[in-house]
Scaffold this motif. Structure first.
Motif, mmCIF file in Angstrom:
data_model
loop_
_atom_site.group_PDB
_atom_site.id
_atom_site.type_symbol
_atom_site.label_atom_id
_atom_site.label_comp_id
_atom_site.label_asym_id
_atom_site.label_seq_id
_atom_site.Cartn_x
_atom_site.Cartn_y
_atom_site.Cartn_z
ATOM 1 N N GLU A 1 8.868 -12.315 -1.711
ATOM 2 C CA GLU A 1 8.873 -11.269 -2.740
ATOM 3 C C GLU A 1 7.460 -10.819 -3.084
ATOM 4 O OE1 GLU A 1 9.938 -10.889 -7.452
ATOM 5 O OE2 GLU A 1 11.327 -12.030 -6.204
ATOM 6 N N ARG A 2 6.553 -11.768 -3.184
ATOM 7 C CA ARG A 2 5.202 -11.439 -3.653
ATOM 8 C C ARG A 2 4.323 -10.809 -2.579
ATOM 9 N NH1 ARG A 2 1.476 -14.159 -8.029
ATOM 10 N NH2 ARG A 2 -0.357 -12.963 -7.580
ATOM 11 N N LYS B 1 7.655 1.278 -2.183
ATOM 12 C CA LYS B 1 7.162 2.275 -3.147
ATOM 13 C C LYS B 1 7.576 1.902 -4.565
ATOM 14 C CE LYS B 1 8.292 6.202 -0.672
ATOM 15 N NZ LYS B 1 8.489 7.642 -0.520
ATOM 16 N N ALA B 2 8.816 1.467 -4.734
ATOM 17 C CA ALA B 2 9.291 1.068 -6.062
ATOM 18 C C ALA B 2 8.516 -0.144 -6.571
ATOM 19 C CB ALA B 2 10.786 0.773 -6.014
ATOM 20 N N ALA B 3 8.270 -1.103 -5.691
ATOM 21 C CA ALA B 3 7.524 -2.301 -6.093
ATOM 22 C C ALA B 3 6.094 -1.950 -6.484
ATOM 23 C CB ALA B 3 7.533 -3.333 -4.964
ATOM 24 N N ALA B 4 5.448 -1.087 -5.713
ATOM 25 C CA ALA B 4 4.062 -0.697 -6.001
ATOM 26 C C ALA B 4 3.968 0.055 -7.327
ATOM 27 C CB ALA B 4 3.505 0.158 -4.868
ATOM 28 N N ALA C 1 -2.877 -6.639 -7.304
ATOM 29 C CA ALA C 1 -1.511 -6.659 -6.787
ATOM 30 C C ALA C 1 -1.064 -5.252 -6.413
ATOM 31 C CB ALA C 1 -0.565 -7.269 -7.820
ATOM 32 N N LYS C 2 -1.448 -4.255 -7.211
ATOM 33 C CA LYS C 2 -1.083 -2.869 -6.913
ATOM 34 C C LYS C 2 -1.754 -2.407 -5.626
ATOM 35 C CE LYS C 2 -0.432 1.698 -8.782
ATOM 36 N NZ LYS C 2 0.498 1.961 -7.725
ATOM 37 N N ALA C 3 -3.013 -2.753 -5.434
ATOM 38 C CA ALA C 3 -3.717 -2.366 -4.205
ATOM 39 C C ALA C 3 -3.039 -2.991 -2.984
ATOM 40 C CB ALA C 3 -5.183 -2.776 -4.276
ATOM 41 N N PHE D 1 -1.120 -1.015 -0.001
ATOM 42 C CA PHE D 1 -1.392 -1.283 1.407
ATOM 43 C C PHE D 1 -0.089 -1.450 2.177
ATOM 44 C CE2 PHE D 1 -1.714 -4.322 4.855
ATOM 45 C CZ PHE D 1 -2.677 -3.726 5.655
ATOM 46 N N THR D 2 0.851 -2.163 1.589
ATOM 47 C CA THR D 2 2.159 -2.351 2.225
ATOM 48 C C THR D 2 2.832 -1.004 2.458
ATOM 49 O OG1 THR D 2 2.409 -4.548 1.263
ATOM 50 C CG2 THR D 2 4.431 -3.440 1.973
ATOM 51 N N VAL D 3 2.786 -0.131 1.472
ATOM 52 C CA VAL D 3 3.368 1.212 1.621
ATOM 53 C C VAL D 3 2.672 1.960 2.762
ATOM 54 C CG1 VAL D 3 3.637 3.469 0.512
ATOM 55 C CG2 VAL D 3 4.146 1.372 -0.774
ATOM 56 N N ALA D 4 1.345 1.917 2.803
ATOM 57 C CA ALA D 4 0.601 2.605 3.856
ATOM 58 C C ALA D 4 0.921 2.023 5.231
ATOM 59 C CB ALA D 4 -0.900 2.524 3.574
#
Length: 146
Positions: free
Chosen positions: A12-13, A112-115, A123-125, A129-132
Motif C-alpha cells: 500500500e505504501r 492518481k487518487a492516492a497521490a 510521500a506526495k512526490a 513519481f508512481t503516476v508518471a
C-alpha cells in the motif's frame, strides 16, 4: 505486525515503485530477529507471528535511511517480455499489450487518487513519481502497438 501485515502495508505504501514479496519478508524476519533488530511479539491467529522493532532496529533503520542509496534497479517483467515480444505470435503480442494496458490503466486511476490524498511532500512526490511511471508504461504500450 505479522509478515502478512507487513507485506500488505508495504504494498500500500510503496508498491508503485518498490515491490516486496511474501517470500522476501518471511525470509528476512527471523534473520532480523536473530540480529536483535526485531523481537517476537504476540502469537496471532493460525500461528501467525508478530514482530516488534527494537531500539537497535530503529537505529539501524535510521542509519540505512541516511546512507547513500546506490543506483536504482528497475525490474519490469512486462518490459522484459516486450523486449522479446518478437518471439510471440501477433495474436500473443496483442494479448500481452492489451492485458498490460488494462492493468496499467486501472493502476493509473488508483495512483492518481492516492497521490491527490497525500499531504506529506515526500510521500506526495513519491506518489507523483508512481503516476508518471505508469503514464510512461502506457506511452510505451501505445508506441509498440502502432
Amino acid at each position: 505486525m505479522t509478515g502478512g501485515q507487513l507485506v500488505a502495508a508495504a504494498t500500500e505504501r510503496f508498491g508503485g515503485f518498490f515491490s516486496v514479496t511474501r517470500s522476501q519478508v518471511y525470509r528476512e524476519l527471523p534473520a532480523l530477529a536473530d540480529a536483535g533488530l526485531l523481537r517476537l511479539g504476540k502469537q496471532g491467529p493460525r500461528s501467525s507471528q508478530q514482530y516488534v522493532i527494537t531500539a537497535a532496529g530503529k537505529r539501524a533503520f535510521k542509519n540505512w535511511l541516511a546512507a547513500e542509496p546506490g543506483p536504482d534497479q528497475l525490474r519490469s517483467p512486462l518490459i522484459l517480455r516486450l523486449v522479446h515480444a518478437g518471439s510471440l505470435s501477433p495474436k500473443q503480442r496483442v494479448a500481452l499489450v492489451d492485458s498490460a494496458r488494462a492493468a496499467y490503466t486501472a493502476k493509473l486511476d488508483e495512483a492518481k487518487a492516492a497521490a491527490k490524498a497525500l499531504e506529506d511532500p515526500y510521500a506526495k512526490a513519491a506518489a507523483d513519481f508512481t503516476v508518471a511511471h505508469i503514464r510512461a508504461v502506457l506511452k510505451l504500450l501505445d508506441a509498440v502497438s502502432k
